[in-house]
Design a protein around this motif. Structure first.
Motif, PDB file in Angstrom:
ATOM      1  N   SER A 208      29.153  40.550   3.606  1.00 23.28           N
ATOM      2  CA  SER A 208      27.764  40.892   3.362  1.00 23.28           C
ATOM      3  C   SER A 208      27.635  41.530   1.980  1.00 23.28           C
ATOM      4  O   SER A 208      28.143  42.630   1.740  1.00 23.28           O
ATOM      5  CB  SER A 208      27.259  41.859   4.443  1.00 23.28           C
ATOM      6  OG  SER A 208      25.916  42.203   4.209  1.00 23.28           O
ATOM      7  N   PHE A 209      26.981  40.814   1.057  1.00 19.23           N
ATOM      8  CA  PHE A 209      26.783  41.332  -0.296  1.00 19.23           C
ATOM      9  C   PHE A 209      25.586  40.634  -0.920  1.00 19.23           C
ATOM     10  O   PHE A 209      25.072  39.643  -0.404  1.00 19.23           O
ATOM     11  CB  PHE A 209      28.038  41.119  -1.150  1.00 19.23           C
ATOM     12  CG  PHE A 209      28.413  39.671  -1.352  1.00 19.23           C
ATOM     13  CD1 PHE A 209      28.023  38.974  -2.496  1.00 19.23           C
ATOM     14  CD2 PHE A 209      29.164  38.981  -0.400  1.00 19.23           C
ATOM     15  CE1 PHE A 209      28.363  37.650  -2.690  1.00 19.23           C
ATOM     16  CE2 PHE A 209      29.513  37.661  -0.581  1.00 19.23           C
ATOM     17  CZ  PHE A 209      29.111  36.983  -1.728  1.00 19.23           C
ATOM     18  N   LYS A 210      25.113  41.167  -2.044  1.00 17.10           N
ATOM     19  CA  LYS A 210      23.988  40.577  -2.755  1.00 17.10           C
ATOM     20  C   LYS A 210      24.493  39.650  -3.849  1.00 17.10           C
ATOM     21  O   LYS A 210      25.516  39.913  -4.486  1.00 17.10           O
ATOM     22  CB  LYS A 210      23.117  41.673  -3.378  1.00 17.10           C
ATOM     23  CG  LYS A 210      22.387  42.555  -2.369  1.00 17.10           C
ATOM     24  CD  LYS A 210      21.525  43.580  -3.083  1.00 17.10           C
ATOM     25  CE  LYS A 210      20.751  44.438  -2.090  1.00 17.10           C
ATOM     26  NZ  LYS A 210      19.899  45.442  -2.797  1.00 17.10           N
TER      27      LYS A 210
ATOM     28  N   SER B 174      26.764  42.124  -6.061  1.00 18.96           N
ATOM     29  CA  SER B 174      26.826  43.579  -5.895  1.00 18.96           C
ATOM     30  C   SER B 174      26.875  43.913  -4.416  1.00 18.96           C
ATOM     31  O   SER B 174      26.585  43.059  -3.564  1.00 18.96           O
ATOM     32  CB  SER B 174      25.618  44.255  -6.544  1.00 18.96           C
ATOM     33  OG  SER B 174      24.420  43.872  -5.878  1.00 18.96           O
ATOM     34  N   LEU B 175      27.215  45.154  -4.127  1.00 21.34           N
ATOM     35  CA  LEU B 175      27.243  45.606  -2.743  1.00 21.34           C
ATOM     36  C   LEU B 175      25.821  45.768  -2.209  1.00 21.34           C
ATOM     37  O   LEU B 175      24.882  46.037  -2.962  1.00 21.34           O
ATOM     38  CB  LEU B 175      27.974  46.942  -2.639  1.00 21.34           C
ATOM     39  CG  LEU B 175      29.466  46.956  -2.978  1.00 21.34           C
ATOM     40  CD1 LEU B 175      29.976  48.392  -2.982  1.00 21.34           C
ATOM     41  CD2 LEU B 175      30.252  46.111  -1.984  1.00 21.34           C
ATOM     42  N   GLU B 176      25.667  45.571  -0.911  1.00 25.74           N
ATOM     43  CA  GLU B 176      24.403  45.897  -0.252  1.00 25.74           C
ATOM     44  C   GLU B 176      24.173  47.407  -0.364  1.00 25.74           C
ATOM     45  O   GLU B 176      25.118  48.191  -0.505  1.00 25.74           O
ATOM     46  CB  GLU B 176      24.461  45.502   1.228  1.00 25.74           C
ATOM     47  CG  GLU B 176      24.623  44.010   1.489  1.00 25.74           C
ATOM     48  CD  GLU B 176      23.288  43.294   1.511  1.00 25.74           C
ATOM     49  OE1 GLU B 176      22.269  43.948   1.206  1.00 25.74           O
ATOM     50  OE2 GLU B 176      23.267  42.094   1.806  1.00 25.74           O
ATOM     51  N   GLU B 177      22.922  47.823  -0.331  1.00 25.30           N
ATOM     52  CA  GLU B 177      22.617  49.247  -0.337  1.00 25.30           C
ATOM     53  C   GLU B 177      23.259  49.902   0.898  1.00 25.30           C
ATOM     54  O   GLU B 177      23.089  49.429   2.020  1.00 25.30           O
ATOM     55  CB  GLU B 177      21.109  49.469  -0.321  1.00 25.30           C
ATOM     56  CG  GLU B 177      20.707  50.911  -0.495  1.00 25.30           C
ATOM     57  CD  GLU B 177      19.204  51.077  -0.602  1.00 25.30           C
ATOM     58  OE1 GLU B 177      18.749  52.229  -0.539  1.00 25.30           O
ATOM     59  OE2 GLU B 177      18.492  50.051  -0.731  1.00 25.30           O
TER      60      GLU B 177
ATOM     61  N   THR C  70      34.470  49.320   0.395  1.00 28.53           N
ATOM     62  CA  THR C  70      35.804  48.714   0.291  1.00 28.53           C
ATOM     63  C   THR C  70      35.723  47.246  -0.123  1.00 28.53           C
ATOM     64  O   THR C  70      36.737  46.652  -0.494  1.00 28.53           O
ATOM     65  CB  THR C  70      36.557  48.812   1.635  1.00 28.53           C
ATOM     66  OG1 THR C  70      35.852  48.053   2.640  1.00 28.53           O
ATOM     67  CG2 THR C  70      36.674  50.253   2.080  1.00 28.53           C
ATOM     68  N   LEU C  71      34.500  46.675  -0.083  1.00 26.68           N
ATOM     69  CA  LEU C  71      34.333  45.281  -0.488  1.00 26.68           C
ATOM     70  C   LEU C  71      34.283  45.122  -2.008  1.00 26.68           C
ATOM     71  O   LEU C  71      34.443  44.004  -2.516  1.00 26.68           O
ATOM     72  CB  LEU C  71      33.047  44.697   0.115  1.00 26.68           C
ATOM     73  CG  LEU C  71      33.004  44.538   1.633  1.00 26.68           C
ATOM     74  CD1 LEU C  71      31.633  44.017   2.063  1.00 26.68           C
ATOM     75  CD2 LEU C  71      34.094  43.573   2.097  1.00 26.68           C
TER      76      LEU C  71
END
Length: 297
Positions: A104-106, A122-125, A130-131
């Motif tokens: 799960s990421f943007k 980018s990472l989700e809010e 760790t991703l």
């Protein structure tokens, strides 16, 4: 990279919303059956085309001038950028869709050209930190123009521009371009018929310049194709609203527009054009061209 040739229109079932790329084989038939086996709804091809053109917020967007689709699974590093290179045959990019497969990421794109584009991730809010930096698969779908069209119909491009303006929330411009699309369509269809019956370009130009729009969609279309817009349910919608809005915008009397007004104008123009297109097709079929107008598109 997988490649699929597309016909530059989408047919959509109005019952279940299943959509698919219009194929050349389907040009031979007036009635189509939904490709969803759980639906099986049969509908008029013109209705299917209209539904497809009116869908502005579907998952794949509406890019009806695209005639090719590339799709590829790639690896990206979350939090970093990746350049996606397009084939040299790409002439224009209409839509890019990115689908994370596992994590799960943007993901988004910038700097789109016919050479390629930059994918950023980018990472989700409040996502799993760790991703960050992890390599993960991303499915990329690109709808584009791969080969030149076999036709030169400016009204198709104008309609796409009108849709683009609606999506960008430039509603006043959407209304104006929708009406310009219709006017270009009318002149194109009338010019084509006048030339076919032997009139020269100068005479045709004089006829089209000197004739007002209500007369073009009624007496002239009836004389050339046996159909007139005033017999349709779209006549008053177009004449009383869309045409009036266009004139008010052109003369500065209307300086703003709502989303509902823009959608009304865009959909009314599509309804009006396809009412006339169906009439043109029927006329051409009755006069020795069984496939009608749309086999040329």
């Amino acid at each position: 990279m997988d490649y699929t040739a597309l016909y530059p229109f989408t047919v959509q079932c109005s019952r279940c919303d299943r959509a698919w790329s219009f194929s050349e084989d389907e040009l031979q038939s007036v009635d189509l059956t939904c490709q969803d086996p759980d639906c099986g709804y049969t509908f008029n091809v013109y209705e299917g085309l209209k539904t497809g053109l009116k869908t502005v917020d579907g998952i794949f967007g509406n890019t009806f001038l695209a005639n090719g689709m590339h799709n590829l699974m790639i690896d990206v590093k979350i939090g970093f950028t990746t350049y996606f290179k397009l084939p040299q045959s790409t002439m224009k990019v209409y839509d890019v869709m990115l689908i994370p497969v596992r994590d799960s990421f943007k993901a988004g794109v910038v700097d789109i050209t016919t050479d390629g584009f930059l994918i950023y991730t980018s990472l989700e809010e409040s996502g799993d930190t760790t991703l960050f930096g992890k390599t993960t698969p991303l499915y990329v779908i690109v709808k584009s123009k791969i080969i030149d069209y076999d036709y030169d119909l400016p009204w198709l491009h104008l309609l796409q521009y009108s849709l683009d303006q609606f999506i960008q929330k430039n509603y006043l411009t959407c209304i104006l371009l929708s009406e310009i699309t219709f006017e270009n369509f009318l002149d194109t269809m009338l010019r084509h018929r006048y030339i076919n019956i032997g009139l020269d370009e100068d005479t045709v130009g004089r006829i089209l310049v000197s004739t007002n729009l209500p007369n073009k969609v009624n007496p002239l279309f009836y004389n050339m194709y046996g159909i007139k817009l005033s017999d349709s349910p779209y006549w008053k919608k177009w004449e009383k609203k869309v045409l009036k809005w266009r004139n008010d915008i052109a003369h500065g009397a209307k300086t703003s527009a709502t989303e509902d007004e823009a959608r009304f104008a865009y959909e009314t123009i599509i309804d009006s054009m396809f009412y006339l297109i169906e009439g043109i097709d029927n006329y051409l079929r009755a006069n020795g061209e069984p496939r009608g107008l749309f086999y040329k598109i």
